[in-house]
Design an enzyme around this catalytic site. Sequence first.
Site, short mmCIF file in Angstrom:
data_model
loop_
_atom_site.label_atom_id
_atom_site.label_comp_id
_atom_site.label_asym_id
_atom_site.label_seq_id
_atom_site.Cartn_x
_atom_site.Cartn_y
_atom_site.Cartn_z
N TRP A 203 0.86 -1.19 0.00
CA TRP A 203 0.00 0.00 0.00
C TRP A 203 0.90 1.25 0.00
O TRP A 203 1.84 1.33 0.81
CB TRP A 203 -0.89 -0.03 1.25
N ASP B 66 -0.99 -5.57 9.37
CA ASP B 66 -1.96 -4.57 8.93
C ASP B 66 -3.19 -5.35 8.48
O ASP B 66 -3.12 -6.13 7.53
CB ASP B 66 -1.36 -3.76 7.78
N LYS C 27 -13.34 -0.78 5.62
CA LYS C 27 -13.90 -1.58 4.51
C LYS C 27 -14.91 -2.60 5.01
O LYS C 27 -15.99 -2.72 4.46
CB LYS C 27 -12.80 -2.33 3.78
N1 KET Z 1 -3.84 -0.67 5.19
C1 KET Z 1 -4.05 -1.04 3.92
C2 KET Z 1 -3.36 -2.25 3.41
C3 KET Z 1 -4.92 -0.30 3.12
O1 KET Z 1 -5.13 -0.70 1.89
C4 KET Z 1 -5.57 0.84 3.65
C5 KET Z 1 -6.45 1.65 2.81
C6 KET Z 1 -5.31 1.18 4.99
C7 KET Z 1 -4.43 0.40 5.73
C8 KET Z 1 -5.91 2.36 5.68
O2 KET Z 1 -7.25 2.46 5.66
P1 KET Z 1 -8.03 3.36 6.73
O3 KET Z 1 -9.05 4.07 5.93
O4 KET Z 1 -7.02 4.30 7.35
O5 KET Z 1 -8.57 2.42 7.72
N2 KET Z 1 -6.46 1.55 1.53
C9 KET Z 1 -7.34 2.20 0.58
C10 KET Z 1 -7.69 3.61 0.86
C11 KET Z 1 -6.53 4.55 1.03
O6 KET Z 1 -5.57 4.51 0.26
O7 KET Z 1 -6.61 5.35 1.98
C12 KET Z 1 -6.77 2.01 -0.82
O8 KET Z 1 -5.69 1.42 -0.99
O9 KET Z 1 -7.45 2.39 -1.79
#
Ligand code: KET
Length: 464
Positions: A193, A274, A310
């Site tokens: 990510w 994660d 998600k």
């Molecule tokens: N870890 C991973 C692997 C991840 O893909 C995301 C979010 C997060 C943590 C953080 O998500 P949060 O909203 O802080 O709980 N990924 C998607 C959104 C982004 O980039 O913020 C994405 O990859 O599209």
Amino acid sequence: MEDANVRDSTGYRSADRRLSTLGRHLGALSPSSAASRLPPMASENPTGTIAPSPTAGFYGGSVFAHVVQAPEDPILGVTVAYNKDPSPVKVNLGVGAYRTEEGKPLVLNVVRRAEQMLVNDPSRVKEYLPITGLAEFNKLSAKLIFGSDSPAIQENRVATVQCLSGTGSLRVGTEFLARHYRERTIYIPQPTWGNHPKVFTLGGLSVKTYRYYDPVTRGLNIQGLLEDLSSAPSGAIVLLHACAHNPTGVDPTLDQWEQIRKLMRSKGLLPFFDSAYQGFASGSLDADAQSVRMFVADGGECLMAQSYAKNMGLYGERVGALSIVCRSADVAVRVESQLKLVIRPMYSNPPIHGASIVAAILKDRALFHEWTVELKAMADRIISMRQMLFDALRARGTPGDWSHIIKQIGMFTFTGLNSEQVAFMTKEYHIYMTSDGRISMAGLSSKTVPHLADAIHAAVTRTN
Ligand code: KET
């Protein structure tokens, strides 16, 4: 003639504007002589206009004039570009956010129900939460990921704090490690990510990568992974995606997880999990937590950053948790006390609403069941989009082996399209995705699959 009292769209009088220009020209003059040319101060000014103060950086222009325009975020910037595109056929496959078959954001029914319960309960107040967040939420979150029969939980060896979704949990965990852990290097998978390296670096760790994905087989490079972790210094931190690896959609098998666990434990490497997609990989919350539970079952320590963005669709509520599994209960107590010192000067304490929704759902048998059904439906819709896209490319005879689309799991397909092909698809087909060729399968619907398949076909068959 221009009326000196006429204001422009910012409410600035034209006379003031001219004066400010003049002020800049008079930069060499002493403030007192220039001040005599300024408009009267608000107190003596019948129109109530607040005049620029001679002490407010008025003479030299902005003190931020040197600040350069930053690029958009590689993931969230895709949505910014998408929003600007007037095309009726545009499709946003950038950010990992679930959409319905109608292309609309989804608020789960179970979340609506829980929210209604909270709103109807007059005993609910809006007091500050403790620095560590909602205690009930923390307990339930640890149980959800580690399992309710987890020995680490039963032995009170887990310190859990509510954080600002997955990102905030990663950041708090990072700052804790930078302050209290002997090894400052974190190994992250290649690729990962896009925000990971930034969070870890700014949180005070130095980042190295380990091999993960093999572009030739479009699968896991288990050999490279094991070699790289073998040569990591003892005690190094290793970031592991608990399931549904982002962006590749490739996870180790349980046997491979076991190999990774053995190697990491034998070298004293510290796992930092994660978990942003629990339930999204297989549709089962327990199955998706198996990798983590293997590591906790051996009695060793680890960190866990959990997100409800998600799997409960609580993206904007920013609900997550950081758990640190420790060797003993007394270490866990001290670790928690230090986590509070990280959090307090960062954002003081976390928001109450989202965590209350999660706690209401996790603690009630019926609501919990309803959640698992809705979660499974989201996971299943994504899987059906994979099949549909695969079939559509096959039907078009698009060159290449596209079977990875149905083999990969979770929210994303790592298509193998390069950045030029992505740019072409955006320009000609108004398809928005990250430049590494990742598509968010959750953004697709049966109506948009043919358009995407046409775009991919054109991108891989065009000659110039
Ligand atoms: N870890 C991973 C692997 C991840 O893909 C995301 C979010 C997060 C943590 C953080 O998500 P949060 O909203 O802080 O709980 N990924 C998607 C959104 C982004 O980039 O913020 C994405 O990859 O599209």
